[in-house]
Design an enzyme around this catalytic site. Sequence first.
Site, PDB file in Angstrom:
ATOM      1  N   GLU A 117       0.849  -1.200   0.000  1.00 20.69           N
ATOM      2  CA  GLU A 117       0.000   0.000   0.000  1.00 20.69           C
ATOM      3  C   GLU A 117       0.880   1.243   0.000  1.00 20.69           C
ATOM      4  O   GLU A 117       1.984   1.209   0.536  1.00 20.69           O
ATOM      5  CB  GLU A 117      -0.932   0.007   1.215  1.00 20.69           C
ATOM      6  CG  GLU A 117      -0.205  -0.228   2.524  1.00 20.69           C
ATOM      7  CD  GLU A 117      -1.144  -0.398   3.723  1.00 20.69           C
ATOM      8  OE1 GLU A 117      -1.882   0.544   4.011  1.00 20.69           O
ATOM      9  OE2 GLU A 117      -1.109  -1.456   4.368  1.00 20.69           O
ATOM     10  N   LYS A 119       2.511   4.494   1.238  1.00 25.78           N
ATOM     11  CA  LYS A 119       2.717   4.975   2.600  1.00 25.78           C
ATOM     12  C   LYS A 119       2.288   6.433   2.654  1.00 25.78           C
ATOM     13  O   LYS A 119       2.977   7.323   2.176  1.00 25.78           O
ATOM     14  CB  LYS A 119       4.192   4.833   2.985  1.00 25.78           C
ATOM     15  CG  LYS A 119       4.463   5.119   4.446  1.00 25.78           C
ATOM     16  CD  LYS A 119       5.899   4.784   4.799  1.00 25.78           C
ATOM     17  CE  LYS A 119       6.177   5.041   6.268  1.00 25.78           C
ATOM     18  NZ  LYS A 119       5.863   6.401   6.700  1.00 25.78           N
ATOM     19  N   ASP A 121       1.554  10.122   3.834  1.00 29.93           N
ATOM     20  CA  ASP A 121       2.318  11.034   4.671  1.00 29.93           C
ATOM     21  C   ASP A 121       1.358  11.934   5.440  1.00 29.93           C
ATOM     22  O   ASP A 121       1.067  13.051   5.045  1.00 29.93           O
ATOM     23  CB  ASP A 121       3.247  11.874   3.774  1.00 29.93           C
ATOM     24  CG  ASP A 121       4.379  12.472   4.573  1.00 29.93           C
ATOM     25  OD1 ASP A 121       4.534  12.116   5.755  1.00 29.93           O
ATOM     26  OD2 ASP A 121       5.120  13.290   4.013  1.00 29.93           O
ATOM     27  N   TYR A 229      -7.888   7.588   5.970  1.00 35.76           N
ATOM     28  CA  TYR A 229      -7.738   6.346   5.232  1.00 35.76           C
ATOM     29  C   TYR A 229      -7.493   5.231   6.253  1.00 35.76           C
ATOM     30  O   TYR A 229      -6.534   5.320   7.029  1.00 35.76           O
ATOM     31  CB  TYR A 229      -6.521   6.405   4.305  1.00 35.76           C
ATOM     32  CG  TYR A 229      -6.776   7.055   2.974  1.00 35.76           C
ATOM     33  CD1 TYR A 229      -7.311   6.320   1.920  1.00 35.76           C
ATOM     34  CD2 TYR A 229      -6.457   8.384   2.754  1.00 35.76           C
ATOM     35  CE1 TYR A 229      -7.521   6.910   0.683  1.00 35.76           C
ATOM     36  CE2 TYR A 229      -6.676   8.982   1.519  1.00 35.76           C
ATOM     37  CZ  TYR A 229      -7.205   8.231   0.499  1.00 35.76           C
ATOM     38  OH  TYR A 229      -7.412   8.819  -0.728  1.00 35.76           O
ATOM     39  N   LYS A 319      10.971   3.249   1.452  1.00 42.73           N
ATOM     40  CA  LYS A 319      10.841   4.706   1.284  1.00 42.73           C
ATOM     41  C   LYS A 319      11.394   5.183  -0.060  1.00 42.73           C
ATOM     42  O   LYS A 319      12.380   4.643  -0.568  1.00 42.73           O
ATOM     43  CB  LYS A 319      11.595   5.426   2.404  1.00 42.73           C
ATOM     44  CG  LYS A 319      11.157   5.031   3.810  1.00 42.73           C
ATOM     45  CD  LYS A 319      10.141   5.968   4.386  1.00 42.73           C
ATOM     46  CE  LYS A 319      10.834   7.165   5.005  1.00 42.73           C
ATOM     47  NZ  LYS A 319       9.841   8.051   5.660  1.00 42.73           N
ATOM     48  N   CYS A 413       9.892  43.686  16.333  1.00 40.87           N
ATOM     49  CA  CYS A 413       9.498  43.709  14.938  1.00 40.87           C
ATOM     50  C   CYS A 413      10.623  44.308  14.089  1.00 40.87           C
ATOM     51  O   CYS A 413      11.100  45.406  14.383  1.00 40.87           O
ATOM     52  CB  CYS A 413       8.226  44.529  14.786  1.00 40.87           C
ATOM     53  SG  CYS A 413       7.810  44.841  13.072  1.00 40.87           S
ATOM     54  N   CYS A 416       9.219  47.938  12.760  1.00 40.48           N
ATOM     55  CA  CYS A 416       8.926  49.096  13.617  1.00 40.48           C
ATOM     56  C   CYS A 416       9.629  49.043  14.957  1.00 40.48           C
ATOM     57  O   CYS A 416       9.637  50.027  15.692  1.00 40.48           O
ATOM     58  CB  CYS A 416       7.425  49.230  13.832  1.00 40.48           C
ATOM     59  SG  CYS A 416       6.737  47.933  14.878  1.00 40.48           S
ATOM     60  N   CYS A 431       3.451  41.274  14.906  1.00 41.99           N
ATOM     61  CA  CYS A 431       3.663  42.618  15.421  1.00 41.99           C
ATOM     62  C   CYS A 431       2.270  43.217  15.546  1.00 41.99           C
ATOM     63  O   CYS A 431       1.500  43.214  14.603  1.00 41.99           O
ATOM     64  CB  CYS A 431       4.513  43.424  14.443  1.00 41.99           C
ATOM     65  SG  CYS A 431       4.431  45.193  14.734  1.00 41.99           S
ATOM     66  N   CYS A 436       2.805  50.051  12.342  1.00 45.10           N
ATOM     67  CA  CYS A 436       4.056  49.451  11.865  1.00 45.10           C
ATOM     68  C   CYS A 436       4.213  49.690  10.358  1.00 45.10           C
ATOM     69  O   CYS A 436       3.325  49.339   9.578  1.00 45.10           O
ATOM     70  CB  CYS A 436       4.007  47.958  12.167  1.00 45.10           C
ATOM     71  SG  CYS A 436       5.352  47.017  11.441  1.00 45.10           S
TER      72      CYS A 436
HETATM   73 ZN    ZN Z   1       6.037  46.192  13.378  1.00 40.67          ZN
END
Ligand code: ZN
Length: 669
Positions: A117, A119, A121, A229, A319, A413, A416, A431, A436
């Site tokens: 089958e 595999k 992920d 599944y 794999k 940030c 800013c 932020c 900003c």
């Molecule tokens: Zn900012």
Amino acid sequence: MAQPDKKLFSEYEKLKDEINYHNRLYYVLDRPEISDAEYDILFDRLLEIEKKHPDLVTPDSPSQRVGTEPSKKFEPVRRRVPMLSLQKVTTAEEFAEFDRRVREGLEKTENIEYVTEPKLDGLAVELVYENGWFTLGSTRGDGVTGENITLNLKTIKNIPLKLSDKTARTYPLLEVRGEVIMRKSAFEKLNRKLTENGTAPLANPRNGAAGSLRQLDPKITAARPLLFYAYGVSDTTLPGLGRQSDTFVFLEKEGFLINEHIKTITGLNKVEKEFQRLTELRPELDYEIDGMVVKVNDFAAQDLLGQISRAPRWAVAWKFKAELAESVIQTVEFSVGRTGVITPIAKLKPTRVSGVTVSNASLHNEDELNRLEIHLGDTVIIRRAGDVIPEVVEVKTDKRPEGSRKVKYPAKCPSCGEAIVRLEGEAAHRCLNPACPAQVEGRLIHFASKGGFDIEGLGDKLARQLIREKLVAEPADLFYLTKEQLLPLDLMAEKKAQNIIDAIDRSRRTSLPRILNALGIIGVGETAAQLLAEQFGSFEKFRRADLETLENIPGIGRVIAKNIIDFLAGEGNRRMIEKMKAGGVQFPDYTSSKTSGKLSGKIFVITGTLSQPRNYYKNLIEENGGKVTGSVSGSTDYLLCGTDPGSKLAKAKKLEVAVIDEDQFRKML
Ligand SMILES: [Zn+2]
């Protein structure tokens, strides 16, 4: 509480079966028979009955999938039979060695029957059914102990909540195992939406599935496109199930989704051929796979082979080789989006991976940055998977230049300089400073973008100039710009300045969905803006919306509804809307081609028993440009009321909504 009569009870039971039937067609078999709208009508009716008669609700009702209250944390679950991890092989030689050991263990010389089958992920989970009812679902965890994510798993529409009576009798306890995944197409669609809404995108489909399942609020999980599944049962001594292949037949019959590429194959050579086939097939599949699982089909043989240190001797994961390449990190940039989300991006030495030159890789968020412990100048392994932005999977610490500096996530940030915060339930930092510069710039670009006010000529560069020269502090300032102000800007000729002023002027007459998108409310992109415009029809109605109405709009949900309420309550936002109006922006009512009818823009709620099925009136209203919603609110225009109306009538009277009967309704047409 009203006592449900027999008729209602049988209607309820029938509805449940009908909805479960359509769920299966849609989510398992991928061939729906009815439209989404028809499905919604069935579902609304179910909810209506359940609201009136909560005592009727059974755990297998489709309504139980919409998500309940958030939990504080996930409880540990110790499972009866541990979920083993698989040994891995990567070459045909290694697989041949596995096959040899199996034959040796079984003292056989002839070819072995295997089940192969893809595999998947995703995230491995176990579902426990007691007397046919789905009662407990958990993550794999360490194999023995996982986390209880039952409520989240219930929201996945292709997981049966109840098995057949026969199965309930034959297997009073049944533990089903499988993988929860997100399809590639659904992942891309979701990410487009997240990006469009200013939310940080998910890293890849697997993280998407895992992250969605581990939400403390099941409503968030319910909104994510997940699929389960099934690939087996934990107990290999169940009567009637002697082989892995029997299990698939049984599970499919019980309504579980089984992968279409599972095969029963005898002999080493055919398994190798199947691996080649899956390798070639892989790019075409709509889900991520990272190899092929091979199991000895016969359970008695599995038992005989047993296990070594938590890995079975009767199965192996073969794999694929990943599309990897080596590169060097030159620097890491932190970009600030219009909603303040800060994303680390690795700038790489340009490197070719599977035919494409890559010079940027996403580091996603702080967790990922910490996991990788990236230093400047690090040699890294990058991976390109499909069309997804490449990512850094591994750091070659042995190649790290001496004295190199570790890359730290900024505490402030980068635009800013204000402190940044990590909001609860988000992997991203934001932020929160509305002034900003990076965010102002992002909002301005979004405001003027194609889906917003569509101001031609206003791109990244001009936006930056306007902000730097303090001509614009917020998007509404655009409507006060003059040609004289633009002319002194770099590379700004007379004609260009005039074109921009003209484009701004044209944009004053735009449409409601564009305005709603342009506002930049977190979570409200083009799709949500369209839904809101259709729902409310005018900006004034939208402004008066309450939380309940908003969160009941399909496709909006609680989180976005709350963002809208917060946005509309914000002093600065209110000022900006007034400023837009004063600057000449028109806020037209929403009219689509559909809403040119007699009931155009009118919002109806239907209640009570009518001479015709509710569906009949719903269609009639929609054909004439009106809209039907489930609950009465400040934006409702009419309550179409039959006999025995219930609480909606009281609410309509309280809110002074016009109440009409069937005759009055017909006259309107
Ligand atoms: Zn900012």
